[in-house]
Design an enzyme around this catalytic site. Structure first.
Site, PDB file in Angstrom:
ATOM      1  N   ASP A   1      11.859   0.609   3.336  1.00  0.00           N
ATOM      2  CA  ASP A   1      10.840   1.410   2.677  1.00  0.00           C
ATOM      3  C   ASP A   1      11.567   2.426   1.787  1.00  0.00           C
ATOM      4  OD1 ASP A   1       8.466   2.485   1.827  1.00  0.00           O
ATOM      5  OD2 ASP A   1       7.604   2.751   3.814  1.00  0.00           O
TER       6      ASP A   1
ATOM      7  N   GLU B   1      -0.312   8.724   2.673  1.00  0.00           N
ATOM      8  CA  GLU B   1       0.969   9.112   3.284  1.00  0.00           C
ATOM      9  C   GLU B   1       1.010  10.600   3.644  1.00  0.00           C
ATOM     10  OE1 GLU B   1       4.503   6.959   2.019  1.00  0.00           O
ATOM     11  OE2 GLU B   1       3.343   6.090   0.391  1.00  0.00           O
TER      12      GLU B   1
END
Ligand code: BGC
Length: 703
Positions: free
Chosen positions: A265, A474
């Site tokens: 990621d 997020e």
């Protein structure tokens, strides 16, 4: 291939690295920087947008420019472009924006989910992009987590079925087809279970819980052919996802036989050093991640990974065999997506980007995603009514789409298409001209013109209050308190005092605790994140054009300390410590009624390795057609590790005309009864099992 070329394949940079400036439609590439990335650093992949969504035309320019650079290289290996097409081709202007995963799960209709993935794949590939960072197969059991809405909810079977359908829709039988893309199953694994609820904070998970619960949808996704895997950005019990050899290599690649590649990621290999402090230097971080099983690094802002990995290989710190394995995996996916044959965007697809059928599929998905949680009879509304529309989420498209919508945070209202309706606009269109009033009343956190809203409420027949959350994604979506902000709760209290019926619509990415809202509302409709057709779909449900059929894919907590999933352990629900929900998992009302009868288990005894058939008849006993989700739960009465209260083992959504009945059959095999036992291995135990469907119960014994 030279070592440099191999290490380059393992390197992924963000488009900012090759950009001259400008955002969205004004974005410009920098030819010199692009040549550097492709020719000097041999990058295997590029990702993302520069700030906001591009037009299809601009995407074609970008992808063609990259391929022009590739053609100047020695081996001419195409760059694989990756993008967060999370609920549609979210970074292409004019794309269809579907319900997000949590709402998609609420449809309990894998066929709709597959269709949304097909359209998302079509529009992404039409943009020239062959690789999508979706689906999220983390389970959503931590309601505080700001990414819960990216999941298919709390149940591993439901999440598995939705994930499989999504992957099939994206990849089809042949990822090289002109309208298919490679999927990226993420964020493997355990990312969704942060103990404190904040994004990118530690999960504490033992091997049994991991295997028995958390990894179940991942394994289903890999078995369904998921081509790539993105790594958990957090940590499990002290081991960062990117350093987890056990999960990445032993389980994923060896046990499950995964032949695609893993991608890190965002910046997460660097973070093994800068944040997690398990690597004393950036170079050690690179070695640690690659040796744990990370095949491609989303670096993404520079070429440090390339340089450090090259040093590691040259110094013998990382064996060439590991590099070869990673590169083979990456090239295999490039082959499978047909990039070697057709590296350029398909110009003919531009004209097909927009199709009426796509929007119709989206409206159907949005309608089925809406969950009617409470209705004292006020719904459906008649079109002759005067309506007040109020609340922070009544007149915005962004809030119905959430993050990963045209921008990362999804909150740029101006970018949304003008022809899509907010809740306010859709209600206005549903009633006689001038019969709908709009007063916002409150923002998400603050009172604005509550007195005006109350005054307007006195003049109408019914109030529609659209509450919930702004768009977020997020870490910026972290919260300190799961309760709905007080201003919104008070708005409903004051509206209720007018004596007019209140219909509350919840537009939110996670279940915000409702306090007095439920009691003060005559009806509550959970809209989740229903996408760009959300406004229309909500009006269709409110006015009875469509009959609600969604069911909650998570347990809606009543209190901020009440996070109990439906499959709780006996300990979690005792006389002294009762579990309680605002609304339970699987709940959802209809405008018709259904009756269950004739639950039959085909045999009283199941032999190991064999199965039984569970059948039940469901009848539409009301006056209008509707869809019901038949849910089969199984309880293992005793087992060597404390069993869940019940587990979903089958579901089917059936459409029934008024008065119609159908018999639904589920096959249950001893494999479905397996659990992860004391030795951390899947096993079955003889004993008694209870079966429950629609309030009826049966049972059998496993011998
Ligand atoms: C997110 C991923 C996403 C990636 C690329 C990360 O911050 O965690 O879900 O795919 O960025 O945009």
């Amino acid at each position: 291939m030279t070592v440099e070329e191999k290490v380059g394949q393992m390197t992924q940079v963000t488009i900012d690295v090759v950009t001259a400036g400008g955002v969205g439609v004004n974005h410009k590439l920098d030819a010199k920087k692009l040549d550097d990335a492709v020719l000097k650093y041999h990058v295997g992949s590029i990702l993302n947008v520069n700030g906001e969504a591009y037009t299809v035309d601009h995407w074609h320019e970008v992808l063609n420019a990259i391929q022009n650079a590739v053609e100047k290289s020695r081996l001419k290996i195409p760059v694989i472009y990756g993008i967060d097409s999370v609920h549609g081709a979210t970074y292409t202007l004019g794309s269809v924006l579907f319900p997000n995963a949590i709402s998609a799960a609420a449809t309990w209709n894998p066929a709709l989910v597959k269709r949304s993935a097909e359209i998302s794949a079509f529009q992404t590939r039409a943009s020239g992009i062959p690789w999508v960072f979706y689906p999220v197969l983390d389970i959503g059991r931590q309601p505080l987590w700001p990414r819960m809405w990216e999941t298919y909810g709390e149940d591993p079977l439901l999440a598995s079925k939705m994930g499989e359908a999504y992957i099939e829709g994206l990849q089809g039988k042949d990822m090289a087809a002109r309208d298919k893309v490679a999927a990226c199953v993420k964020h493997y694994g355990g990312y969704s279970m942060p103990f404190n609820g904040k994004d990118r904070t530690p999960a504490i998970l033992d091997e049994r819980t991991l295997r028995g619960l958390v990894l179940v949808p991942y394994e289903a996704g890999i078995k369904a052919g998921g081509a790539t895997v993105m790594v958990n950005s957090g940590e499990i019990s002290g081991v960062p996802g990117h350093a987890n050899y056990h999960l990445l290599t032993e389980v994923l690649k060896k046990e499950w036989g995964f032949r695609g590649f893993t991608v890190s990621d965002w910046e997460d290999i660097k973070r093994l050093h800068t944040r997690d402090r398990v690597a004393a230097t950036p170079k050690e971080a690179v070695r640690m991640a690659v040796m744990a099983g990370v095949d491609m690094s989303m670096v993404p802002y520079d070429f440090s990974f390339y340089e450090l990995l090259l040093e590691c290989v040259k110094e013998g710190w990382v064996p060439v065999a590991r590099i070869d394995d990673a590169v083979r995996r990456i090239l295999r996916v490039k082959m499978q997506t047909g990039l070697f044959e057709r590296p350029r965007p398909d110009a003919a697809m531009k004209a097909q980007f927009e199709q009426a059928g796509f929007h119709a599929a989206n409206l159907q998905a949005a309608r089925e995603a809406l969950v009617l949680l409470k209705n004292n009879g006020v719904l459906p509304l008649s079109r002759g009514k005067k309506v007040l529309v109020t609340g922070p989420n009544a007149d915005l498209l962004s809030v119905m789409n959430g993050g990963w919508s045209l921008t990362w945070q999804g909150d740029k209202e101006a970018l949304y298409p003008k022809d899509k309706r907010t809740i306010r606009r859709a209600v206005e269109a549903a009633v006689a001209e001038g019969s709908a009033k709009y007063v916002q009343g409150v923002s998400w956190e603050k009172e604005l013109d509550v007195a005006a809203a109350v005054a307007a409420a006195r003049e109408v027949d019914v109030i529609v209050a659209a509450l919930g959350e702004p768009a977020y994604c997020e870490t910026p979506g972290n919260i300190e308190d799961l309760a709905l902000p007080a201003a919104q709760i008070r708005l409903v209290e004051q509206l209720k005092r007018t004596g007019k019926p209140v219909v509350t619509v919840l537009v939110e990415g996670r279940p915000r605790v409702l306090r007095s809202v439920t009691a003060n509302s005559d009806a509550v409709l959970w809209a989740g994140l229903p996408g760009n057709e959300g406004g229309q779909a909500i009006a269709d449900i409110l006015f009875g054009v469509a009959n609600p059929s969604g069911k909650l894919p998570f347990s809606y907590p009543r209190n901020v300390n009440g996070f109990t999933t439906y499959d709780y352990k006996p300990l979690e629900n005792t006389q002294d410590n009762p579990a309680g929900w605002e609304f339970p998992f699987g709940h959802g009302l209809s405008y018709t009624t259904f009756a269950y009868s004739d639950l039959k288990v085909s045999a009283p005894v199941m032999a190991r390795g064999a199965g039984v058939t569970v059948s039940v008849t469901v009848k539409n006993t009301g006056a209008r057609a509707g869809q019901e989700v038949v849910q089969m739960y199984v309880s293992d009465l005793y087992r060597q590790v404390s069993p869940p209260n019940k587990e979903l083992k089958g579901f089917e959504k059936v459409a029934l005309a008024a008065g119609e009945a159908k018999t639904v059959e589920f096959r249950l095999t001893s494999k479905d009864l397996a659990f992860v036992g004391l030795q951390n291995k899947w096993m079955v135990e003889p004993g008694d099992y209870k079966v429950a469907v629609g309030g009826l119960e049966g049972g059998f014994a496993l011998k």
